[in-house]
Write a protein that holds these residues in place. Structure first.
Motif, PDB file in Angstrom:
ATOM      1  N   VAL A 153      35.202  39.125  34.749  1.00 54.87           N
ATOM      2  CA  VAL A 153      34.366  39.389  35.905  1.00 54.87           C
ATOM      3  C   VAL A 153      34.434  38.234  36.887  1.00 54.87           C
ATOM      4  O   VAL A 153      34.388  38.431  38.118  1.00 54.87           O
ATOM      5  CB  VAL A 153      32.909  39.654  35.472  1.00 54.87           C
ATOM      6  N   PHE A 154      34.586  37.007  36.377  1.00 55.09           N
ATOM      7  CA  PHE A 154      34.659  35.855  37.269  1.00 55.09           C
ATOM      8  C   PHE A 154      35.945  35.890  38.092  1.00 55.09           C
ATOM      9  O   PHE A 154      35.937  35.576  39.281  1.00 55.09           O
ATOM     10  CB  PHE A 154      34.572  34.572  36.453  1.00 55.09           C
ATOM     11  N   ALA A 155      37.048  36.305  37.463  1.00 55.80           N
ATOM     12  CA  ALA A 155      38.309  36.410  38.197  1.00 55.80           C
ATOM     13  C   ALA A 155      38.248  37.534  39.226  1.00 55.80           C
ATOM     14  O   ALA A 155      38.796  37.418  40.328  1.00 55.80           O
ATOM     15  CB  ALA A 155      39.463  36.648  37.217  1.00 55.80           C
ATOM     16  N   ARG A 156      37.563  38.622  38.892  1.00 56.28           N
ATOM     17  CA  ARG A 156      37.453  39.724  39.865  1.00 56.28           C
ATOM     18  C   ARG A 156      36.635  39.286  41.071  1.00 56.28           C
ATOM     19  O   ARG A 156      36.968  39.603  42.222  1.00 56.28           O
ATOM     20  CB  ARG A 156      36.825  40.945  39.190  1.00 56.28           C
ATOM     21  N   GLN A 157      35.551  38.577  40.834  1.00 57.55           N
ATOM     22  CA  GLN A 157      34.750  38.095  41.961  1.00 57.55           C
ATOM     23  C   GLN A 157      35.562  37.135  42.837  1.00 57.55           C
ATOM     24  O   GLN A 157      35.497  37.216  44.074  1.00 57.55           O
ATOM     25  CB  GLN A 157      33.490  37.398  41.442  1.00 57.55           C
ATOM     26  N   GLU A 158      36.328  36.262  42.219  1.00 61.01           N
ATOM     27  CA  GLU A 158      37.137  35.317  42.992  1.00 61.01           C
ATOM     28  C   GLU A 158      38.209  36.032  43.799  1.00 61.01           C
ATOM     29  O   GLU A 158      38.493  35.657  44.944  1.00 61.01           O
ATOM     30  CB  GLU A 158      37.776  34.300  42.046  1.00 61.01           C
ATOM     31  N   ARG A 159      38.800  37.073  43.213  1.00 62.75           N
ATOM     32  CA  ARG A 159      39.855  37.796  43.935  1.00 62.75           C
ATOM     33  C   ARG A 159      39.285  38.476  45.172  1.00 62.75           C
ATOM     34  O   ARG A 159      39.901  38.471  46.246  1.00 62.75           O
ATOM     35  CB  ARG A 159      40.506  38.824  43.003  1.00 62.75           C
ATOM     36  N   VAL A 160      38.108  39.081  45.062  1.00 64.57           N
ATOM     37  CA  VAL A 160      37.511  39.739  46.216  1.00 64.57           C
ATOM     38  C   VAL A 160      37.008  38.714  47.223  1.00 64.57           C
ATOM     39  O   VAL A 160      37.108  38.912  48.437  1.00 64.57           O
ATOM     40  CB  VAL A 160      36.358  40.663  45.759  1.00 64.57           C
ATOM     41  N   LEU A 161      36.511  37.581  46.732  1.00 65.79           N
ATOM     42  CA  LEU A 161      36.054  36.528  47.631  1.00 65.79           C
ATOM     43  C   LEU A 161      37.224  35.848  48.338  1.00 65.79           C
ATOM     44  O   LEU A 161      37.091  35.366  49.472  1.00 65.79           O
ATOM     45  CB  LEU A 161      35.250  35.494  46.839  1.00 65.79           C
ATOM     46  N   GLY A 162      38.367  35.814  47.668  1.00 65.91           N
ATOM     47  CA  GLY A 162      39.537  35.187  48.265  1.00 65.91           C
ATOM     48  C   GLY A 162      39.611  33.703  48.021  1.00 65.91           C
ATOM     49  O   GLY A 162      40.332  32.992  48.738  1.00 65.91           O
ATOM     50  N   ALA A 163      38.882  33.196  47.025  1.00 62.23           N
ATOM     51  CA  ALA A 163      38.900  31.763  46.724  1.00 62.23           C
ATOM     52  C   ALA A 163      38.471  31.561  45.284  1.00 62.23           C
ATOM     53  O   ALA A 163      37.692  32.338  44.736  1.00 62.23           O
ATOM     54  CB  ALA A 163      37.970  31.001  47.663  1.00 62.23           C
ATOM     55  N   ALA A 164      38.975  30.484  44.652  1.00 61.11           N
ATOM     56  CA  ALA A 164      38.574  30.125  43.291  1.00 61.11           C
ATOM     57  C   ALA A 164      37.325  29.261  43.364  1.00 61.11           C
ATOM     58  O   ALA A 164      37.327  28.192  43.985  1.00 61.11           O
ATOM     59  CB  ALA A 164      39.699  29.382  42.586  1.00 61.11           C
ATOM     60  N   VAL A 165      36.249  29.710  42.756  1.00 58.39           N
ATOM     61  CA  VAL A 165      34.975  28.987  42.817  1.00 58.39           C
ATOM     62  C   VAL A 165      34.414  28.679  41.431  1.00 58.39           C
ATOM     63  O   VAL A 165      33.486  27.860  41.319  1.00 58.39           O
ATOM     64  CB  VAL A 165      33.931  29.787  43.617  1.00 58.39           C
ATOM     65  N   TYR A 166      34.936  29.307  40.389  1.00 56.23           N
ATOM     66  CA  TYR A 166      34.350  29.160  39.056  1.00 56.23           C
ATOM     67  C   TYR A 166      35.122  28.180  38.192  1.00 56.23           C
ATOM     68  O   TYR A 166      36.350  28.036  38.287  1.00 56.23           O
ATOM     69  CB  TYR A 166      34.360  30.506  38.323  1.00 56.23           C
ATOM     70  N   GLU A 167      34.395  27.524  37.305  1.00 50.06           N
ATOM     71  CA  GLU A 167      34.932  26.946  36.089  1.00 50.06           C
ATOM     72  C   GLU A 167      34.547  27.885  34.955  1.00 50.06           C
ATOM     73  O   GLU A 167      33.369  28.225  34.808  1.00 50.06           O
ATOM     74  CB  GLU A 167      34.327  25.559  35.826  1.00 50.06           C
ATOM     75  N   VAL A 175      37.853  39.240  57.840  1.00 51.73           N
ATOM     76  CA  VAL A 175      39.267  39.475  58.136  1.00 51.73           C
ATOM     77  C   VAL A 175      40.096  38.572  57.232  1.00 51.73           C
ATOM     78  O   VAL A 175      39.906  37.358  57.207  1.00 51.73           O
ATOM     79  CB  VAL A 175      39.578  39.190  59.620  1.00 51.73           C
ATOM     80  N   ARG A 176      40.984  39.182  56.459  1.00 49.98           N
ATOM     81  CA  ARG A 176      41.818  38.438  55.517  1.00 49.98           C
ATOM     82  C   ARG A 176      43.284  38.559  55.925  1.00 49.98           C
ATOM     83  O   ARG A 176      43.788  39.668  56.142  1.00 49.98           O
ATOM     84  CB  ARG A 176      41.666  38.997  54.094  1.00 49.98           C
ATOM     85  N   GLY A 177      43.961  37.447  56.003  1.00 50.94           N
ATOM     86  CA  GLY A 177      45.383  37.495  56.306  1.00 50.94           C
ATOM     87  C   GLY A 177      46.190  38.061  55.154  1.00 50.94           C
ATOM     88  O   GLY A 177      47.221  38.716  55.357  1.00 50.94           O
ATOM     89  N   ARG A 178      45.701  37.836  53.932  1.00 51.22           N
ATOM     90  CA  ARG A 178      46.426  38.323  52.760  1.00 51.22           C
ATOM     91  C   ARG A 178      45.425  38.654  51.669  1.00 51.22           C
ATOM     92  O   ARG A 178      44.435  37.949  51.484  1.00 51.22           O
ATOM     93  CB  ARG A 178      47.406  37.243  52.278  1.00 51.22           C
ATOM     94  N   LEU A 179      45.676  39.759  50.939  1.00 46.47           N
ATOM     95  CA  LEU A 179      44.820  40.164  49.832  1.00 46.47           C
ATOM     96  C   LEU A 179      45.524  39.875  48.518  1.00 46.47           C
ATOM     97  O   LEU A 179      46.697  40.229  48.333  1.00 46.47           O
ATOM     98  CB  LEU A 179      44.489  41.656  49.916  1.00 46.47           C
ATOM     99  N   ALA A 180      44.805  39.236  47.614  1.00 48.88           N
ATOM    100  CA  ALA A 180      45.368  38.945  46.300  1.00 48.88           C
ATOM    101  C   ALA A 180      45.499  40.235  45.504  1.00 48.88           C
ATOM    102  O   ALA A 180      44.575  41.048  45.456  1.00 48.88           O
ATOM    103  CB  ALA A 180      44.481  37.947  45.558  1.00 48.88           C
ATOM    104  N   ALA A 181      46.649  40.422  44.886  1.00 47.31           N
ATOM    105  CA  ALA A 181      46.882  41.615  44.079  1.00 47.31           C
ATOM    106  C   ALA A 181      46.196  41.465  42.725  1.00 47.31           C
ATOM    107  O   ALA A 181      46.094  40.354  42.183  1.00 47.31           O
ATOM    108  CB  ALA A 181      48.380  41.839  43.883  1.00 47.31           C
ATOM    109  N   ALA A 235      34.904  29.533  54.781  1.00 49.03           N
ATOM    110  CA  ALA A 235      36.315  29.729  55.142  1.00 49.03           C
ATOM    111  C   ALA A 235      36.619  31.160  55.559  1.00 49.03           C
ATOM    112  O   ALA A 235      37.699  31.437  56.106  1.00 49.03           O
ATOM    113  CB  ALA A 235      37.211  29.338  53.959  1.00 49.03           C
ATOM    114  N   LEU A 236      35.700  32.088  55.327  1.00 53.70           N
ATOM    115  CA  LEU A 236      35.931  33.493  55.678  1.00 53.70           C
ATOM    116  C   LEU A 236      35.722  33.708  57.171  1.00 53.70           C
ATOM    117  O   LEU A 236      34.804  33.128  57.771  1.00 53.70           O
ATOM    118  CB  LEU A 236      34.992  34.398  54.878  1.00 53.70           C
TER     119      LEU A 236
END
Length: 883
Positions: free
Chosen positions: A628-642, A614-620, A769-770
């Motif tokens: 691909v790293f940014a797409r994974q982070e957007r779906v995950l809802g958090a920044a995890v990569y360097e 359940v997500r309160g807000r979805l990143a556009a 956090a999810l």
């Protein structure tokens, strides 16, 4: 003016009365009722010959070569294993939806295309671990049924000896198309069954009888496999046109009425099978496009003619059409058989020639294949020409050709063999069959022709028929052996192994870790077959089908999974973030340093995300390009990569371009790459990341070797046919310096930032956090979740967003969900507590409506026929009473 025939049967008699076949044309009153003897004989001979040929070669399931040339393992054993699961109530899903493959994909179109051959149900009678055997039996039983039905159809074309019809039907059931094309694809083997089925239905229409039964035969043909049934329907229409055109004394009105009956029966029959068409058509339109196909050039004429000679398999794609030695002799003799009217001889030969030409002309190739060039052989309809040739051979034999006419046919076959002696499909087996088997068949047929037609001398006739049957059995078996031996030397026909101890152990290991739907158990990268999740169980990303939804293929690739065949074969995620996104809790991995190829089931670390969050807000999504790293982070809802900048530090200097790096050809010769080479080979990049983190690389279209951090991986990318997944390379050393070398085969293109680093604990914190559901159930084609208190925003499901899903919140109306990074996203109103999603195959309702309408029409015709029959019976009774 010619008198009108009293019955349709009289209208079908040839202009010249044929001489009776020896031992086969006694009056009906004197003949014992052996209606099914000939079809059973054809079925027995064809199946025995097929098994004998495979047994001599040692092919599956008769010998040590059982796995080396078993074409069935790649795709169809897993599908039949899935059918076993469905029949025994052990499948993750149902006929509508498959939770096991592609992280959740529609299944009904697959079932209707790959598993509707009625013999596929045999898989339920065997242990699941022996699924290879019933798949083989699908082919074997289809061969027998095709031979039996063709025997019946030949008797409808012209009366004659049932035994001789059966012998010719063996050549049809074991024609070149069956041995080279159909036997490897169990669903296609319904095509040789459908052709005589449709021919019998057309014959009933020609004789103005059994319209409803003919409609049911059409429906059966189309339901079993609509793809080959469409080809058989077109061929049956051409054969019917020839029969109508050559029927002596049949008035034009009667011809039109017969044609009209055939058209209406065909439309009604296809209507009865409408769900097969509507569901698969919608699934095909939504599927990932196949790699582009072009028809290069037709094969040389002599090469095509060589396909009439049995026993070979050429290297150039060509229609496979041989029908055995006796059939070939009789087809060659047909133009010389004077008992057949000239118009009939010309019409049947023109039909065969026209169909043969249509197979190698692009516009008509498209017509045979539903207006689309197939991804593979463009000659999948060749079995219909084999059927037409067998019909011609029977018409020649049924008119009892004279010795001279048979000799002319034998000379024509000899001339054909000599002219084609240098063609690739002509080998030692061809000469053995043509010279040895042809001589024996010609002698037996000639002896039958010279025997007197009257008298009690049944002994010689029986002996000659037995000799001809032995010739057919031996030559057919040898043909099966020789074709299988040739194909066994071709690498493409050697699939991956399916039912082995290793695969059974892997299945048991996956079952022991099963935690569905709390998490997925992924069979991992493709190892055993093209559909490992169907074969081994679990809920993985691998999926190979003509109906892979484009939405599934693109969503998985965009998030970092790989694919083959331009997305028609998807693969599982191999990186930690991708697996976490899809809720993969356990994966099947090769056991380290195990030469026997065993596997272990590895638990995900950190734990994966829930299947529903359940997500309160979805990143556009951003407006510009996204890595691909940014797409994974957007779906995950958090920044995890360097995602570090790369600096070329050694090897061949790359060229920095817009959006990426161009790597020049390696210093090593092409034959040596992408194997490891000297330090100067390839290009080395360096980057900086947090120490202890996990380094992954992503270059979907890179072909070559990627090495660094003590590891070496291989890329096999080829735009846009084969895509590499995001792959783990190793751990960041204590100094934080990451050095990676790319050795490409030829010029290669890399993304601007192909490396990503996961700092220690970053992914674990993001997953923790999810918010997951309070309770979740997933089965059949339905998913139900109890949501945590205070839910609002969106529920994101780790399922590809394909058409057909509908979701209801708190019992509200069913609405189509949205897509978030390619995954299902359902809007939630504040305070939502319950979510229910169901999948309904697009096109099913329309198909069922069409099927119901066709059923009503057929029922109305049946009732009307019964009423008319009773009316005629009452009128006849009244006349007799008055008389």
């Amino acid at each position: 003016m010619a008198p009108t025939p009293a019955t349709p049967q009289e209208a079908l008699r040839p202009r010249e009365v044929a001489r009776p076949l020896p031992g086969g044309d006694r009056p009906a009153a004197d003949r014992p009722p052996r209606r099914w003897t000939a079809p059973w004989t054809a079925a027995a001979l064809s199946t025995v010959a097929y098994c004998l040929g495979l047994a001599v070669y040692g092919s599956y399931p008769f010998g040590p070569r059982s796995r080396a040339v078993n074409d069935l393992g790649n795709q169809f054993v897993p599908f039949h294993a899935r059918l076993w699961d469905l029949l025994h109530g052990q499948a993750a899903g149902d006929l509508f939806f498959n939770w096991s493959s592609g992280y959740g994909v529609p299944f009904l179109a697959d079932f209707l295309t790959y598993l509707m051959n009625p013999f596929s149900l045999l898989v339920g009678l065997f242990p699941r671990a022996a699924a290879d055997l019933p798949v083989f039996l699908v082919t074997l039983c289809s061969i027998g049924l095709a031979a039996a039905l063709m025997t019946v159809l030949l008797g409808r074309l012209h009366p004659g000896s049932g035994t001789l019809r059966a012998l010719l039907s063996v050549g049809y059931a074991l024609c070149a198309w069956v041995l080279n094309d159909g036997a490897a694809d169990p669903m296609w083997m319904w095509g040789p069954v459908a052709l005589p089925l449709l021919g019998i239905a057309a014959d009933w229409c020609l004789r103005r009888t059994r319209w409803v039964a003919g409609t049911l035969l059409v429906a059966l043909a189309w339901a079993g496999n609509f793809y080959t049934a469409a080809m058989a329907t077109l061929a049956t229409g051409l054969v019917l046109a020839v029969r109508l055109g050559t029927a002596a004394g049949m008035p034009p009105g009667a011809r039109l009425r017969a044609a009209g009956r055939a058209v209406t029966a065909t439309l009604a029959g296809i209507g009865l099978a409408a769900p097969v068409l509507t569901v698969t058509l919608r699934a095909s339109r939504a599927a990932q496009p196949a790699p582009p196909v072009s028809y290069e050039a037709r094969p040389p004429v002599l090469y095509q003619l060589a396909q009439l000679l049995p026993g070979g398999h050429g290297g150039v794609p060509t229609p496979n059409i041989f029908i055995g030695v006796p059939g070939l002799l009789l087809v060659a003799a047909f133009p010389f058989v004077r008992a057949v009217p000239v118009r009939a001889r010309l019409a049947w030969y023109a039909l065969a020639l026209g169909v043969a030409v249509s197979f190698v002309w692009r516009p008509t190739i498209l017509l045979w294949h539903g207006l689309a060039l197939p991804n593979g052989s463009p000659y999948r309809a060749a079995f219909v020409l084999s059927g037409i040739l067998v019909m011609i051979s029977w018409l020649a034999l049924a008119h009892r050709p004279r010795a001279g006419e048979l000799a002319a046919g034998g000379a024509l076959v000899a001339l054909l063999a000599w002219a084609c002696r240098d063609q690739g499909a002509v080998g030692a087996a061809t000469w053995i069959l043509v010279a040895g088997g042809g001589t024996a068949a010609l002698a037996a047929l000639t002896a039958l022709a010279v025997l007197p037609t009257a008298g009690p001398r049944t002994g010689p006739r029986t002996a000659l028929t037995a000799a001809l049957a032995g010739t057919v059995l031996l030559t057919s078996s040898y043909t099966v052996f020789s074709v299988t031996a040739v194909r066994g030397k071709i690498a493409w026909f050697r699939p991956k192994i399916t039912m082995t101890r290793a695969s059974l152990a892997a299945r048991a290991g996956l079952a022991a870790r099963d935690d569905w739907p709390r998490s997925r158990t992924d069979p991992g990268p493709h190892e055993f077959a093209n559909n490992d999740p169907l074969l081994l169980g679990g809920e993985g990303g691998a999926y190979y089908s003509s109906y892979v939804p484009a939405a599934t293929a693109r969503a998985l690739r965009d998030l970092g999974a790989g694919w083959y065949m331009r997305g028609r074969h998807t693969l599982s995620f191999e990186d930690p973030v991708g697996r976490a996104l899809m809720g993969v809790g356990s994966s099947l991995l090769p056991a380290p340093q195990d030469p026997r190829g065993h596997f272990t089931v590895d638990r995900a670390r950190p734990a994966p995300a829930p299947l529903l969050t359940v997500r309160g807000r979805l990143a556009a999504p951003p407006r510009g390009p996204e890595s691909v790293f940014a797409r994974q982070e957007r779906v995950l809802g958090a920044a995890v990569y360097e995602v570090p900048e790369l600096t070329p530090t050694a090897g061949t200097a790359p060229v920095r371009g817009r959006g990426g790096w161009l790597l020049p050809p390696s210093a090593l010769p092409a034959a040596a790459t992408p194997l490891a080479g000297p330090n100067g080979a390839g290009t080395t990049f360096t980057a900086r990341c947090t120490r202890g983190g996990t380094v992954v690389w992503y270059a979907p279209w890179f072909w070559g070797q990627v090495s660094g951090l003590g590891a070496r991986t291989k890329g096999i990318g080829r735009a846009d046919t084969t895509a590499n997944p995001v792959r783990v390379l190793g751990r960041v050393p204590d100094d934080g310096t990451v050095a990676v070398r790319f050795i490409g085969r030829g010029s290669q293109w890399l993304p601007a930032r192909p490396l990503g680093c996961l700092p220690p604990g970053a992914l674990d914190r993001a997953v923790r956090a999810l918010r997951g559901p309070v309770a979740l159930t997933a089965g059949g084609h339905r998913l139900t979740a109890r949501l945590p208190r205070g839910s609002r925003g969106h529920a994101v499901l780790a399922l590809p967003a394909v058409a057909g899903w509908g979701c209801a919140v708190d019992g509200g109306p069913r609405r189509a969900p949205a897509s978030h990074g390619g995954l299902l996203a359902v809007p939630l109103r504040p305070g939502a507590t319950r979510l229910t999603c169901t999948y309904l195959p697009p096109g099913l309702r329309a198909g069922l409506a069409a099927s119901g309408a066709a059923g009503l029409a057929a029922g109305a015709v049946a009732v009307g026929g019964q009423l008319r029959g009773r009316g005629r019976s009452r009128r006849r009774t009244t006349k007799e009473t008055r008389g």
